[in-house]
Design an enzyme around this catalytic site. Structure first.
Site: not given
Ligand code: URA
Length: 247
Positions: A107
Protein backbone atom coordinates in the site's frame (compact mmCIF):
# COMPACT_ATOMS: atom_id res chain seq x y z
CA UNK A 1 13.64 -21.44 -36.56
CA UNK A 2 12.33 -20.01 -33.28
CA UNK A 3 9.50 -22.03 -31.75
CA UNK A 4 6.11 -20.33 -31.28
CA UNK A 5 5.26 -19.46 -27.68
CA UNK A 6 2.17 -18.12 -26.00
CA UNK A 7 1.85 -14.36 -26.08
CA UNK A 8 1.57 -14.01 -22.29
CA UNK A 9 4.69 -16.14 -21.83
CA UNK A 10 6.60 -13.97 -24.28
CA UNK A 11 5.50 -10.79 -22.48
CA UNK A 12 6.55 -12.27 -19.13
CA UNK A 13 9.94 -13.43 -20.39
CA UNK A 14 10.51 -9.99 -21.90
CA UNK A 15 9.96 -8.47 -18.48
CA UNK A 16 6.68 -6.67 -19.14
CA UNK A 17 4.92 -8.26 -16.15
CA UNK A 18 4.18 -11.58 -14.48
CA UNK A 19 2.33 -14.04 -16.70
CA UNK A 20 -0.91 -13.46 -14.81
CA UNK A 21 -0.64 -9.70 -15.15
CA UNK A 22 0.30 -10.07 -18.84
CA UNK A 23 -2.96 -11.98 -19.40
CA UNK A 24 -4.82 -9.08 -17.85
CA UNK A 25 -3.05 -6.63 -20.18
CA UNK A 26 -3.94 -8.81 -23.20
CA UNK A 27 -7.59 -9.01 -22.15
CA UNK A 28 -7.67 -5.22 -21.79
CA UNK A 29 -6.49 -4.73 -25.37
CA UNK A 30 -3.11 -3.23 -24.48
CA UNK A 31 -1.14 -5.68 -26.63
CA UNK A 32 -0.75 -5.67 -30.42
CA UNK A 33 0.83 -8.34 -32.61
CA UNK A 34 1.84 -7.22 -36.10
CA UNK A 35 -0.39 -4.20 -35.80
CA UNK A 36 -3.50 -6.04 -34.55
CA UNK A 37 -4.94 -5.79 -31.04
CA UNK A 38 -5.08 -9.28 -29.52
CA UNK A 39 -7.51 -9.96 -26.69
CA UNK A 40 -7.92 -13.75 -27.01
CA UNK A 41 -5.76 -15.87 -24.70
CA UNK A 42 -4.64 -18.65 -27.06
CA UNK A 43 -2.46 -16.48 -29.32
CA UNK A 44 1.00 -17.84 -30.09
CA UNK A 45 3.85 -15.80 -31.51
CA UNK A 46 7.29 -16.42 -32.90
CA UNK A 47 9.74 -14.25 -30.95
CA UNK A 48 11.87 -12.13 -33.21
CA UNK A 49 9.66 -12.78 -36.24
CA UNK A 50 6.55 -10.92 -35.12
CA UNK A 51 6.30 -7.38 -33.82
CA UNK A 52 4.73 -7.16 -30.38
CA UNK A 53 3.67 -3.83 -28.90
CA UNK A 54 2.63 -3.20 -25.30
CA UNK A 55 0.95 0.18 -24.85
CA UNK A 56 2.28 0.95 -28.33
CA UNK A 57 5.90 0.35 -27.28
CA UNK A 58 7.82 -2.45 -28.92
CA UNK A 59 8.60 -5.42 -26.67
CA UNK A 60 11.95 -7.09 -27.21
CA UNK A 61 13.20 -10.09 -25.23
CA UNK A 62 15.38 -9.07 -22.28
CA UNK A 63 18.85 -10.59 -22.18
CA UNK A 64 19.72 -10.31 -18.53
CA UNK A 65 17.38 -11.10 -15.66
CA UNK A 66 17.79 -9.01 -12.55
CA UNK A 67 16.34 -9.28 -9.05
CA UNK A 68 16.13 -6.27 -6.80
CA UNK A 69 15.13 -5.85 -3.17
CA UNK A 70 13.96 -2.33 -2.42
CA UNK A 71 13.08 -0.87 0.96
CA UNK A 72 10.00 0.98 -0.22
CA UNK A 73 9.42 4.22 1.67
CA UNK A 74 5.94 5.34 2.68
CA UNK A 75 4.24 7.61 0.15
CA UNK A 76 5.41 5.71 -2.95
CA UNK A 77 3.00 3.78 -5.18
CA UNK A 78 3.88 0.24 -6.25
CA UNK A 79 3.29 0.84 -9.95
CA UNK A 80 5.39 1.86 -12.91
CA UNK A 81 3.27 4.90 -13.67
CA UNK A 82 0.69 6.84 -11.72
CA UNK A 83 -2.01 8.93 -13.40
CA UNK A 84 -2.28 10.98 -10.18
CA UNK A 85 1.39 11.90 -10.39
CA UNK A 86 2.40 10.43 -7.03
CA UNK A 87 5.98 9.18 -6.52
CA UNK A 88 6.51 5.70 -8.03
CA UNK A 89 8.83 2.98 -6.76
CA UNK A 90 10.73 2.63 -10.04
CA UNK A 91 11.96 6.23 -9.71
CA UNK A 92 14.08 5.00 -6.79
CA UNK A 93 16.01 2.53 -8.95
CA UNK A 94 18.68 4.88 -10.16
CA UNK A 95 21.12 3.21 -12.57
CA UNK A 96 18.93 0.16 -13.24
CA UNK A 97 18.61 -0.17 -17.01
CA UNK A 98 16.48 -3.30 -17.16
CA UNK A 99 12.73 -2.85 -17.28
CA UNK A 100 11.75 -4.37 -13.93
CA UNK A 101 8.29 -4.59 -12.40
CA UNK A 102 7.17 -5.04 -8.79
CA UNK A 103 6.27 -8.55 -7.59
CA UNK A 104 2.97 -7.95 -5.84
CA UNK A 105 2.26 -4.67 -4.12
CA UNK A 106 2.52 -2.68 -0.93
CA UNK A 107 0.00 0.00 0.00
CA UNK A 108 0.94 3.65 -0.42
CA UNK A 109 1.42 4.03 3.34
CA UNK A 110 3.23 0.68 3.83
CA UNK A 111 7.01 0.59 3.83
CA UNK A 112 9.50 -2.22 3.57
CA UNK A 113 10.65 -5.12 1.44
CA UNK A 114 9.55 -5.02 -2.18
CA UNK A 115 10.95 -7.30 -4.87
CA UNK A 116 11.29 -6.08 -8.43
CA UNK A 117 12.41 -8.16 -11.39
CA UNK A 118 12.15 -8.66 -15.13
CA UNK A 119 11.85 -12.43 -14.63
CA UNK A 120 8.17 -13.12 -15.24
CA UNK A 121 8.46 -16.81 -14.36
CA UNK A 122 9.98 -16.11 -10.96
CA UNK A 123 7.42 -13.39 -10.25
CA UNK A 124 4.69 -15.87 -11.13
CA UNK A 125 6.01 -18.52 -8.76
CA UNK A 126 6.39 -16.03 -5.89
CA UNK A 127 2.82 -14.84 -6.37
CA UNK A 128 1.26 -18.25 -6.96
CA UNK A 129 -0.75 -19.24 -3.86
CA UNK A 130 0.37 -22.89 -4.09
CA UNK A 131 3.97 -21.87 -3.29
CA UNK A 132 2.89 -20.25 -0.01
CA UNK A 133 5.69 -17.69 0.09
CA UNK A 134 5.83 -16.38 3.65
CA UNK A 135 5.73 -12.64 4.14
CA UNK A 136 6.55 -11.17 7.53
CA UNK A 137 5.31 -7.75 8.60
CA UNK A 138 5.77 -5.50 11.59
CA UNK A 139 2.41 -3.94 12.36
CA UNK A 140 1.80 -1.26 14.95
CA UNK A 141 -1.82 -1.72 15.98
CA UNK A 142 -4.17 0.21 18.24
CA UNK A 143 -4.55 -1.39 21.66
CA UNK A 144 -3.21 -4.83 22.55
CA UNK A 145 -4.89 -7.91 21.00
CA UNK A 146 -5.95 -10.52 23.58
CA UNK A 147 -4.51 -14.05 23.43
CA UNK A 148 -7.89 -15.11 22.00
CA UNK A 149 -7.71 -12.56 19.19
CA UNK A 150 -4.16 -13.61 18.38
CA UNK A 151 -5.23 -17.25 18.31
CA UNK A 152 -8.15 -16.58 15.98
CA UNK A 153 -5.93 -14.61 13.59
CA UNK A 154 -3.46 -17.50 13.68
CA UNK A 155 -6.12 -20.09 12.95
CA UNK A 156 -7.85 -18.01 10.29
CA UNK A 157 -10.77 -15.60 10.28
CA UNK A 158 -13.46 -14.97 7.70
CA UNK A 159 -12.59 -12.02 5.48
CA UNK A 160 -14.89 -11.25 2.57
CA UNK A 161 -16.57 -14.67 2.90
CA UNK A 162 -13.30 -16.59 2.78
CA UNK A 163 -11.22 -17.90 5.65
CA UNK A 164 -7.67 -16.62 5.87
CA UNK A 165 -4.90 -19.23 5.80
CA UNK A 166 -3.03 -19.98 9.04
CA UNK A 167 -0.75 -17.16 10.15
CA UNK A 168 1.89 -16.68 12.85
CA UNK A 169 1.76 -13.79 15.28
CA UNK A 170 3.91 -12.56 18.12
CA UNK A 171 3.64 -9.40 20.17
CA UNK A 172 7.05 -7.73 20.10
CA UNK A 173 6.43 -4.70 22.27
CA UNK A 174 3.52 -3.29 24.24
CA UNK A 175 2.83 0.39 24.88
CA UNK A 176 -0.02 2.16 26.69
CA UNK A 177 -2.10 2.88 23.59
CA UNK A 178 -0.79 0.41 21.03
CA UNK A 179 1.61 -2.45 20.41
CA UNK A 180 3.97 -3.83 17.79
CA UNK A 181 3.07 -7.24 16.36
CA UNK A 182 5.17 -9.43 14.07
CA UNK A 183 2.83 -11.28 11.71
CA UNK A 184 3.68 -13.84 9.02
CA UNK A 185 1.16 -14.73 6.32
CA UNK A 186 1.43 -16.64 3.08
CA UNK A 187 -1.51 -15.24 1.17
CA UNK A 188 -1.52 -12.04 -0.82
CA UNK A 189 -5.01 -10.61 -0.57
CA UNK A 190 -5.37 -6.88 -0.99
CA UNK A 191 -4.73 -5.02 2.28
CA UNK A 192 -4.81 -8.36 4.07
CA UNK A 193 -2.86 -7.48 7.20
CA UNK A 194 -4.85 -4.31 7.77
CA UNK A 195 -8.14 -6.12 7.24
CA UNK A 196 -7.16 -8.95 9.61
CA UNK A 197 -6.35 -6.60 12.48
CA UNK A 198 -9.36 -4.40 11.73
CA UNK A 199 -11.57 -7.49 11.97
CA UNK A 200 -10.47 -8.14 15.58
CA UNK A 201 -10.82 -4.48 16.59
CA UNK A 202 -7.15 -3.41 16.44
CA UNK A 203 -6.68 -1.17 13.41
CA UNK A 204 -3.19 -0.95 11.95
CA UNK A 205 -1.47 2.37 12.57
CA UNK A 206 1.67 1.63 10.59
CA UNK A 207 2.90 -1.32 8.58
CA UNK A 208 6.29 -2.47 7.36
CA UNK A 209 7.17 -5.64 5.43
CA UNK A 210 10.27 -7.11 7.00
CA UNK A 211 10.88 -10.17 4.86
CA UNK A 212 9.89 -12.58 2.12
CA UNK A 213 10.64 -16.03 3.60
CA UNK A 214 14.10 -15.68 5.16
CA UNK A 215 15.08 -12.80 2.89
CA UNK A 216 15.04 -9.74 5.14
CA UNK A 217 15.79 -6.07 4.60
CA UNK A 218 19.07 -6.28 6.55
CA UNK A 219 20.47 -2.77 6.63
CA UNK A 220 18.64 -1.24 3.67
CA UNK A 221 17.32 2.19 4.60
CA UNK A 222 13.99 3.37 3.14
CA UNK A 223 14.61 4.21 -0.53
CA UNK A 224 17.70 1.99 -0.79
CA UNK A 225 17.91 -1.20 -2.85
CA UNK A 226 20.30 -4.01 -3.66
CA UNK A 227 20.64 -6.61 -6.40
CA UNK A 228 19.90 -10.17 -5.29
CA UNK A 229 21.92 -13.30 -6.02
CA UNK A 230 20.69 -16.87 -6.44
CA UNK A 231 21.21 -17.71 -2.75
CA UNK A 232 18.96 -14.75 -1.83
CA UNK A 233 16.27 -16.06 -4.18
CA UNK A 234 16.32 -19.43 -2.39
CA UNK A 235 15.66 -17.67 0.92
CA UNK A 236 12.42 -16.21 -0.46
CA UNK A 237 10.88 -19.68 -0.58
CA UNK A 238 12.03 -20.69 2.92
CA UNK A 239 9.24 -21.54 5.37
CA UNK A 240 11.36 -20.66 8.40
CA UNK A 241 10.74 -17.21 9.82
CA UNK A 242 13.56 -16.34 12.21
CA UNK A 243 11.81 -13.03 12.84
CA UNK A 244 9.06 -14.89 14.64
CA UNK A 245 11.39 -16.17 17.34
CA UNK A 246 13.96 -13.37 17.68
CA UNK A 247 13.65 -11.16 20.75
N1 URA B 1 -1.19 -6.05 3.94
C1 URA B 1 -1.68 -4.81 3.96
O1 URA B 1 -2.71 -4.57 4.57
N2 URA B 1 -1.03 -3.84 3.29
C2 URA B 1 0.11 -4.05 2.61
O2 URA B 1 0.68 -3.11 2.03
C3 URA B 1 0.63 -5.35 2.60
C4 URA B 1 -0.04 -6.34 3.27
Amino acid sequence: MEKPIRLQKFLASAGVASRRKAEEYIARGRVKVDGKVITAMGQQIIPGKQKVLFDNREVTPEEKTVYILLNKPRGYVTTLSDPQGRPIVSSLLRGVRERVFPVGRLDLDTEGALLLTNDGALAQSILHPSNEVHKTYEATVRGVPSPNSLRSLEKGIILEKKKTAPARLRIKRKYKQNCVVIITIHEGRKRQVKKMFQAVGHPVQSLKRLAYGRLGLSNLEPGEFRFLQQNDIKKIFSKKSPLQTKK
